[in-house]
Write an enzyme that holds these catalytic residues in place. Sequence first.
Site, PDB file in Angstrom:
ATOM      1  N   HIS A  14      30.051  52.386  22.072  1.00 59.70           N
ATOM      2  CA  HIS A  14      29.287  51.441  21.256  1.00 59.70           C
ATOM      3  C   HIS A  14      27.827  51.432  21.689  1.00 59.70           C
ATOM      4  O   HIS A  14      27.435  52.058  22.668  1.00 59.70           O
ATOM      5  CB  HIS A  14      29.890  50.029  21.305  1.00 59.70           C
ATOM      6  CG  HIS A  14      29.667  49.276  22.580  1.00 59.70           C
ATOM      7  ND1 HIS A  14      29.937  47.936  22.713  1.00 59.70           N
ATOM      8  CD2 HIS A  14      29.202  49.685  23.800  1.00 59.70           C
ATOM      9  CE1 HIS A  14      29.645  47.544  23.945  1.00 59.70           C
ATOM     10  NE2 HIS A  14      29.207  48.570  24.616  1.00 59.70           N
ATOM     11  N   CYS A  33      23.521  48.830  27.726  1.00 60.42           N
ATOM     12  CA  CYS A  33      24.327  48.768  26.495  1.00 60.42           C
ATOM     13  C   CYS A  33      23.485  49.044  25.258  1.00 60.42           C
ATOM     14  O   CYS A  33      24.018  49.268  24.179  1.00 60.42           O
ATOM     15  CB  CYS A  33      25.042  47.415  26.387  1.00 60.42           C
ATOM     16  SG  CYS A  33      26.693  47.435  27.141  1.00 60.42           S
ATOM     17  N   HIS A  39      27.318  54.788  24.675  1.00 59.94           N
ATOM     18  CA  HIS A  39      28.021  54.864  25.960  1.00 59.94           C
ATOM     19  C   HIS A  39      29.424  54.331  25.704  1.00 59.94           C
ATOM     20  O   HIS A  39      29.675  53.668  24.705  1.00 59.94           O
ATOM     21  CB  HIS A  39      27.320  54.034  27.037  1.00 59.94           C
ATOM     22  CG  HIS A  39      27.334  52.576  26.718  1.00 59.94           C
ATOM     23  ND1 HIS A  39      26.418  52.009  25.869  1.00 59.94           N
ATOM     24  CD2 HIS A  39      28.163  51.582  27.081  1.00 59.94           C
ATOM     25  CE1 HIS A  39      26.691  50.720  25.737  1.00 59.94           C
ATOM     26  NE2 HIS A  39      27.753  50.437  26.457  1.00 59.94           N
ATOM     27  N   HIS A  41      33.308  52.559  27.062  1.00 61.17           N
ATOM     28  CA  HIS A  41      33.994  51.663  27.990  1.00 61.17           C
ATOM     29  C   HIS A  41      35.481  51.983  27.974  1.00 61.17           C
ATOM     30  O   HIS A  41      36.033  52.323  26.919  1.00 61.17           O
ATOM     31  CB  HIS A  41      33.824  50.201  27.583  1.00 61.17           C
ATOM     32  CG  HIS A  41      32.432  49.698  27.760  1.00 61.17           C
ATOM     33  ND1 HIS A  41      31.876  49.433  28.993  1.00 61.17           N
ATOM     34  CD2 HIS A  41      31.470  49.408  26.853  1.00 61.17           C
ATOM     35  CE1 HIS A  41      30.640  49.003  28.831  1.00 61.17           C
ATOM     36  NE2 HIS A  41      30.361  48.975  27.549  1.00 61.17           N
ATOM     37  N   ASP A  79      40.825  53.690  19.514  1.00 59.77           N
ATOM     38  CA  ASP A  79      40.765  54.611  20.654  1.00 59.77           C
ATOM     39  C   ASP A  79      39.936  55.845  20.323  1.00 59.77           C
ATOM     40  O   ASP A  79      40.133  56.480  19.277  1.00 59.77           O
ATOM     41  CB  ASP A  79      42.187  55.020  21.062  1.00 59.77           C
ATOM     42  CG  ASP A  79      42.201  55.756  22.389  1.00 59.77           C
ATOM     43  OD1 ASP A  79      41.425  55.383  23.284  1.00 59.77           O
ATOM     44  OD2 ASP A  79      42.991  56.712  22.517  1.00 59.77           O
ATOM     45  N   HIS A  80      38.999  56.170  21.203  1.00 62.73           N
ATOM     46  CA  HIS A  80      38.095  57.316  21.056  1.00 62.73           C
ATOM     47  C   HIS A  80      37.181  57.192  19.838  1.00 62.73           C
ATOM     48  O   HIS A  80      36.677  58.198  19.324  1.00 62.73           O
ATOM     49  CB  HIS A  80      38.872  58.640  20.995  1.00 62.73           C
ATOM     50  CG  HIS A  80      39.403  59.073  22.328  1.00 62.73           C
ATOM     51  ND1 HIS A  80      40.343  58.354  23.013  1.00 62.73           N
ATOM     52  CD2 HIS A  80      39.104  60.138  23.116  1.00 62.73           C
ATOM     53  CE1 HIS A  80      40.624  58.968  24.155  1.00 62.73           C
ATOM     54  NE2 HIS A  80      39.881  60.041  24.247  1.00 62.73           N
ATOM     55  N   GLU A 124      36.116  44.602  29.480  1.00 66.18           N
ATOM     56  CA  GLU A 124      35.210  45.716  29.155  1.00 66.18           C
ATOM     57  C   GLU A 124      34.877  46.547  30.390  1.00 66.18           C
ATOM     58  O   GLU A 124      34.800  47.777  30.336  1.00 66.18           O
ATOM     59  CB  GLU A 124      33.919  45.172  28.541  1.00 66.18           C
ATOM     60  CG  GLU A 124      32.976  46.244  28.056  1.00 66.18           C
ATOM     61  CD  GLU A 124      31.708  45.674  27.468  1.00 66.18           C
ATOM     62  OE1 GLU A 124      31.619  45.580  26.239  1.00 66.18           O
ATOM     63  OE2 GLU A 124      30.802  45.310  28.228  1.00 66.18           O
TER      64      GLU A 124
END
Length: 136
Positions: A14, A33, A39, A41, A79-80, A124
């Site tokens: 995100h 962020c 980047h 998490h 996911d991903h 996170e």
Amino acid sequence: MVYLTRRETFNAAHRVYNNAWSEEKNKEMFGKCANKNWHGHNYQLFVTIKGKPDPDTGFIMDAKKLSDVIKREIVERFDHMNLNMDTPYFTDQQPSTENFCVVIWALIEPFITGGVLHCIRLQETENIYAEYYGEQ
Ligand code: NI
């Protein structure tokens, strides 16, 4: 009342950035962020339901079924993924841990078949998590 929690994990990318602000203000508010090139998490999601255990099974809801719901509704969806670009949930709001909890609640809640949804906890990082209990 008994509380049951199931944990699942996924990872996603995100960028937390406010287009109305200058580069400097974004950096000051969001730090890394706000990095331009995204980047990721490694999220840990804790879904807690509450209720009375069924006398025959001893379960509030079968933890395997709860896991299946979380995997289907959340892990497969996020996911991903890039939360900003690949999902429709953060076009009008920041992809923060806080906002993500509220999104997850709405996706999971209709599929809780035993007890009621009590808490969405989204971790996170090792040091940051948010919790949502369904209130506005
Ligand atoms: Ni971040």
